[in-house]
Design a protein around this motif. Sequence first.
Motif, PDB file in Angstrom:
ATOM      1  N   PHE A  73       1.999 -33.074  45.640  1.00  6.49           N
ATOM      2  CA  PHE A  73       3.316 -32.778  46.200  1.00  6.49           C
ATOM      3  C   PHE A  73       3.450 -33.374  47.597  1.00  6.49           C
ATOM      4  O   PHE A  73       4.418 -34.080  47.900  1.00  6.49           O
ATOM      5  CB  PHE A  73       3.531 -31.260  46.259  1.00  6.49           C
ATOM      6  CG  PHE A  73       4.761 -30.854  47.042  1.00  6.49           C
ATOM      7  CD1 PHE A  73       6.021 -30.961  46.469  1.00  6.49           C
ATOM      8  CD2 PHE A  73       4.653 -30.401  48.350  1.00  6.49           C
ATOM      9  CE1 PHE A  73       7.163 -30.612  47.182  1.00  6.49           C
ATOM     10  CE2 PHE A  73       5.786 -30.044  49.076  1.00  6.49           C
ATOM     11  CZ  PHE A  73       7.039 -30.153  48.497  1.00  6.49           C
ATOM     12  N   PHE A  74       2.479 -33.107  48.464  1.00  7.05           N
ATOM     13  CA  PHE A  74       2.556 -33.617  49.829  1.00  7.05           C
ATOM     14  C   PHE A  74       2.329 -35.133  49.887  1.00  7.05           C
ATOM     15  O   PHE A  74       2.693 -35.766  50.877  1.00  7.05           O
ATOM     16  CB  PHE A  74       1.542 -32.903  50.728  1.00  7.05           C
ATOM     17  CG  PHE A  74       1.979 -31.534  51.148  1.00  7.05           C
ATOM     18  CD1 PHE A  74       2.816 -31.357  52.232  1.00  7.05           C
ATOM     19  CD2 PHE A  74       1.555 -30.412  50.455  1.00  7.05           C
ATOM     20  CE1 PHE A  74       3.228 -30.088  52.635  1.00  7.05           C
ATOM     21  CE2 PHE A  74       1.954 -29.135  50.841  1.00  7.05           C
ATOM     22  CZ  PHE A  74       2.799 -28.976  51.930  1.00  7.05           C
ATOM     23  N   GLY A  75       1.755 -35.679  48.821  1.00  9.15           N
ATOM     24  CA  GLY A  75       1.536 -37.118  48.770  1.00  9.15           C
ATOM     25  C   GLY A  75       2.718 -37.901  48.244  1.00  9.15           C
ATOM     26  O   GLY A  75       2.605 -39.121  48.012  1.00  9.15           O
ATOM     27  N   PHE A  76       3.858 -37.237  48.039  1.00  7.58           N
ATOM     28  CA  PHE A  76       5.081 -37.910  47.594  1.00  7.58           C
ATOM     29  C   PHE A  76       5.426 -39.018  48.589  1.00  7.58           C
ATOM     30  O   PHE A  76       5.422 -38.802  49.804  1.00  7.58           O
ATOM     31  CB  PHE A  76       6.202 -36.876  47.495  1.00  7.58           C
ATOM     32  CG  PHE A  76       7.505 -37.398  46.984  1.00  7.58           C
ATOM     33  CD1 PHE A  76       7.579 -38.174  45.839  1.00  7.58           C
ATOM     34  CD2 PHE A  76       8.688 -37.085  47.646  1.00  7.58           C
ATOM     35  CE1 PHE A  76       8.801 -38.645  45.363  1.00  7.58           C
ATOM     36  CE2 PHE A  76       9.909 -37.538  47.189  1.00  7.58           C
ATOM     37  CZ  PHE A  76       9.965 -38.328  46.045  1.00  7.58           C
ATOM     38  N   ALA A  77       5.727 -40.207  48.079  1.00  3.53           N
ATOM     39  CA  ALA A  77       5.857 -41.408  48.915  1.00  3.53           C
ATOM     40  C   ALA A  77       6.792 -41.234  50.120  1.00  3.53           C
ATOM     41  O   ALA A  77       6.443 -41.644  51.232  1.00  3.53           O
ATOM     42  CB  ALA A  77       6.286 -42.598  48.061  1.00  3.53           C
ATOM     43  N   PRO A  78       7.991 -40.670  49.962  1.00  3.51           N
ATOM     44  CA  PRO A  78       8.854 -40.498  51.147  1.00  3.51           C
ATOM     45  C   PRO A  78       8.231 -39.593  52.207  1.00  3.51           C
ATOM     46  O   PRO A  78       8.384 -39.848  53.411  1.00  3.51           O
ATOM     47  CB  PRO A  78      10.129 -39.872  50.565  1.00  3.51           C
ATOM     48  CG  PRO A  78      10.155 -40.320  49.141  1.00  3.51           C
ATOM     49  CD  PRO A  78       8.719 -40.316  48.728  1.00  3.51           C
ATOM     50  N   PHE A  79       7.513 -38.546  51.779  1.00  2.00           N
ATOM     51  CA  PHE A  79       6.832 -37.681  52.749  1.00  2.00           C
ATOM     52  C   PHE A  79       5.770 -38.479  53.507  1.00  2.00           C
ATOM     53  O   PHE A  79       5.631 -38.353  54.728  1.00  2.00           O
ATOM     54  CB  PHE A  79       6.169 -36.493  52.056  1.00  2.00           C
ATOM     55  CG  PHE A  79       7.101 -35.580  51.319  1.00  2.00           C
ATOM     56  CD1 PHE A  79       8.464 -35.586  51.581  1.00  2.00           C
ATOM     57  CD2 PHE A  79       6.623 -34.689  50.347  1.00  2.00           C
ATOM     58  CE1 PHE A  79       9.334 -34.727  50.898  1.00  2.00           C
ATOM     59  CE2 PHE A  79       7.477 -33.835  49.668  1.00  2.00           C
ATOM     60  CZ  PHE A  79       8.840 -33.860  49.941  1.00  2.00           C
ATOM     61  N   VAL A  80       5.037 -39.299  52.767  1.00  2.62           N
ATOM     62  CA  VAL A  80       3.977 -40.093  53.381  1.00  2.62           C
ATOM     63  C   VAL A  80       4.565 -41.082  54.390  1.00  2.62           C
ATOM     64  O   VAL A  80       4.028 -41.275  55.484  1.00  2.62           O
ATOM     65  CB  VAL A  80       3.159 -40.842  52.309  1.00  2.62           C
ATOM     66  CG1 VAL A  80       2.154 -41.792  52.945  1.00  2.62           C
ATOM     67  CG2 VAL A  80       2.439 -39.844  51.404  1.00  2.62           C
ATOM     68  N   ALA A  81       5.682 -41.696  54.032  1.00  9.27           N
ATOM     69  CA  ALA A  81       6.319 -42.665  54.933  1.00  9.27           C
ATOM     70  C   ALA A  81       6.721 -42.013  56.249  1.00  9.27           C
ATOM     71  O   ALA A  81       6.470 -42.552  57.331  1.00  9.27           O
ATOM     72  CB  ALA A  81       7.533 -43.292  54.254  1.00  9.27           C
ATOM     73  N   VAL A  82       7.339 -40.844  56.166  1.00  9.01           N
ATOM     74  CA  VAL A  82       7.727 -40.133  57.385  1.00  9.01           C
ATOM     75  C   VAL A  82       6.477 -39.675  58.140  1.00  9.01           C
ATOM     76  O   VAL A  82       6.436 -39.712  59.377  1.00  9.01           O
ATOM     77  CB  VAL A  82       8.639 -38.935  57.059  1.00  9.01           C
ATOM     78  CG1 VAL A  82       8.967 -38.139  58.316  1.00  9.01           C
ATOM     79  CG2 VAL A  82       9.929 -39.425  56.399  1.00  9.01           C
ATOM     80  N   GLY A  83       5.447 -39.260  57.395  1.00  7.36           N
ATOM     81  CA  GLY A  83       4.207 -38.840  58.038  1.00  7.36           C
ATOM     82  C   GLY A  83       3.555 -39.964  58.824  1.00  7.36           C
ATOM     83  O   GLY A  83       3.002 -39.739  59.904  1.00  7.36           O
ATOM     84  N   GLN A  84       3.626 -41.180  58.292  1.00  8.60           N
ATOM     85  CA  GLN A  84       3.055 -42.322  59.014  1.00  8.60           C
ATOM     86  C   GLN A  84       3.820 -42.602  60.306  1.00  8.60           C
ATOM     87  O   GLN A  84       3.260 -43.173  61.247  1.00  8.60           O
ATOM     88  CB  GLN A  84       3.056 -43.552  58.111  1.00  8.60           C
ATOM     89  CG  GLN A  84       2.064 -43.436  56.953  1.00  8.60           C
ATOM     90  CD  GLN A  84       2.221 -44.545  55.932  1.00  8.60           C
ATOM     91  OE1 GLN A  84       3.253 -45.220  55.870  1.00  8.60           O
ATOM     92  NE2 GLN A  84       1.196 -44.748  55.120  1.00  8.60           N
ATOM     93  N   ALA A  85       5.082 -42.202  60.341  1.00  9.67           N
ATOM     94  CA  ALA A  85       5.897 -42.376  61.549  1.00  9.67           C
ATOM     95  C   ALA A  85       5.978 -41.088  62.361  1.00  9.67           C
ATOM     96  O   ALA A  85       6.799 -40.989  63.275  1.00  9.67           O
ATOM     97  CB  ALA A  85       7.308 -42.841  61.162  1.00  9.67           C
ATOM     98  N   SER A  86       5.129 -40.115  62.044  1.00 13.28           N
ATOM     99  CA  SER A  86       5.236 -38.797  62.691  1.00 13.28           C
ATOM    100  C   SER A  86       4.985 -38.878  64.192  1.00 13.28           C
ATOM    101  O   SER A  86       5.595 -38.132  64.964  1.00 13.28           O
ATOM    102  CB  SER A  86       4.271 -37.798  62.036  1.00 13.28           C
ATOM    103  OG  SER A  86       2.929 -38.249  62.144  1.00 13.28           O
ATOM    104  N   TYR A  87       4.094 -39.758  64.617  1.00 10.12           N
ATOM    105  CA  TYR A  87       3.859 -39.900  66.060  1.00 10.12           C
ATOM    106  C   TYR A  87       5.116 -40.402  66.752  1.00 10.12           C
ATOM    107  O   TYR A  87       5.518 -39.882  67.802  1.00 10.12           O
ATOM    108  CB  TYR A  87       2.683 -40.851  66.314  1.00 10.12           C
ATOM    109  CG  TYR A  87       2.566 -41.288  67.756  1.00 10.12           C
ATOM    110  CD1 TYR A  87       2.478 -40.349  68.786  1.00 10.12           C
ATOM    111  CD2 TYR A  87       2.552 -42.633  68.099  1.00 10.12           C
ATOM    112  CE1 TYR A  87       2.374 -40.743  70.112  1.00 10.12           C
ATOM    113  CE2 TYR A  87       2.450 -43.032  69.418  1.00 10.12           C
ATOM    114  CZ  TYR A  87       2.362 -42.092  70.419  1.00 10.12           C
ATOM    115  OH  TYR A  87       2.279 -42.491  71.732  1.00 10.12           O
ATOM    116  N   CYS A  88       5.770 -41.408  66.151  1.00  4.27           N
ATOM    117  CA  CYS A  88       7.016 -41.914  66.722  1.00  4.27           C
ATOM    118  C   CYS A  88       8.077 -40.821  66.766  1.00  4.27           C
ATOM    119  O   CYS A  88       8.798 -40.672  67.766  1.00  4.27           O
ATOM    120  CB  CYS A  88       7.524 -43.111  65.908  1.00  4.27           C
ATOM    121  SG  CYS A  88       6.415 -44.526  65.885  1.00  4.27           S
ATOM    122  N   LEU A  89       8.187 -40.066  65.693  1.00  2.00           N
ATOM    123  CA  LEU A  89       9.170 -38.989  65.634  1.00  2.00           C
ATOM    124  C   LEU A  89       8.888 -37.954  66.710  1.00  2.00           C
ATOM    125  O   LEU A  89       9.810 -37.496  67.413  1.00  2.00           O
ATOM    126  CB  LEU A  89       9.148 -38.336  64.249  1.00  2.00           C
ATOM    127  CG  LEU A  89      10.085 -37.159  64.021  1.00  2.00           C
ATOM    128  CD1 LEU A  89      11.537 -37.565  64.242  1.00  2.00           C
ATOM    129  CD2 LEU A  89       9.907 -36.591  62.603  1.00  2.00           C
TER     130      LEU A  89
END
Length: 387
Positions: free
Chosen positions: A308-324
């Motif tokens: 569930f947490f590995g869903f691609a859109p979640f992962v994409a936002v997670g990779q940008a979490s520092y920027c966010l």
Amino acid sequence: MLDPPAKLIPTPDVEPPAEVVRLPRKSRLPALSGLRAFAALNIVFYHFSNPKWFGPFAPIVNHGYTSVSFFLLMSGFILAYNYSERAQRGQLNTRQFWIARFSRLYPVYLFGLLISLGMLMEEWHVRTHGEFAVGVVLTPLLLQGWVPRLATFWNTPAWTMCTEAFFYLIFPVVILWKRPQRWRGLIGLLFLIWIAGMILPTLYTILQPDGPYADRYTDSFWMRALKFSPPPHVPSFLFGIVLADIDSRISRGSRWRLLLGVLGVSAVYAILYYGDKLPFALMHDGLLMPLFGLAILGLAGHNLVARFFGFAPFVAVGQASYCLYILHFNLWALIHNSGILDKTGLIAFDPWISYVLLVAAALLTMKFIEKPAQRWIRGRMHKTRDA
């Protein structure tokens, strides 16, 4: 006349120099990236929402500050996951490590300061000239957290980058500390680190330097030192490092991981649900360490929750979490102070449209600033080294 054959003189065996074994790249843990997305969004919602909007998730949003503690623990875990084996083999190049972390951290950090020049002007009006001068010097150098009064100068969330920079500084040393090899020893070490992380908030709670009702709005020296300076957060970082040792001893497909993940997430929710009844100092950093650890171990596996947490859109936002995280506070102010939402009629969809804009800005910053700057810095450093 032919020369006689040369006499063979026995020579002692000489071992060839040890060959540097290139370790395989660590497998990605997409579910943890997805979890980072939710943690970063939770901080945004904590700063700019009414928790009641989120129904059963209101306790999580209402205590969104705990997501910062999660990120600091996760930092230790991810660094140890990627570098521990290399360090134990003597293959961790400290200079290259620091360059890699600097190239990842600083370009977006600097960009966050540049878009926050309006906030810098506000600082000029509310600070003494001396404080302003010190803040202008310390903040770009990632040192503002060492002066509690100035920890949130210029860009409020940036205090954590001062803490992260300190973690990066000490990591090449602490990763080489000998740690237990057996389960009992590792679990005992985690317990001791957790207790160590509880000492300062417990002392604050007992001594009550700011009175018996200190909360998130308390802005005293002691509360700011506890919340924003690096030393109180070191146990979370060390906990994450030791947690990576535990992780390496559990197979990715183990059924235990699902149990640990569900237990950790459920227990975090239960604690946050009753969080208002617990001392704020303990909640802010330390108390949830073991539960965050259980959640990380669970999501680092192959199971239903991890998928569930590995869903691609979640992962994409997670990779940008520092920027966010680093941009959200002042970018929110910039969006709303510009009047652009009123002029375009999008104000009718606020705050949800603002959340979308923040996520989009984070993704674009990662693509067009973080990644290119990271490649450029590393490339320049390699050229300098090879020259």
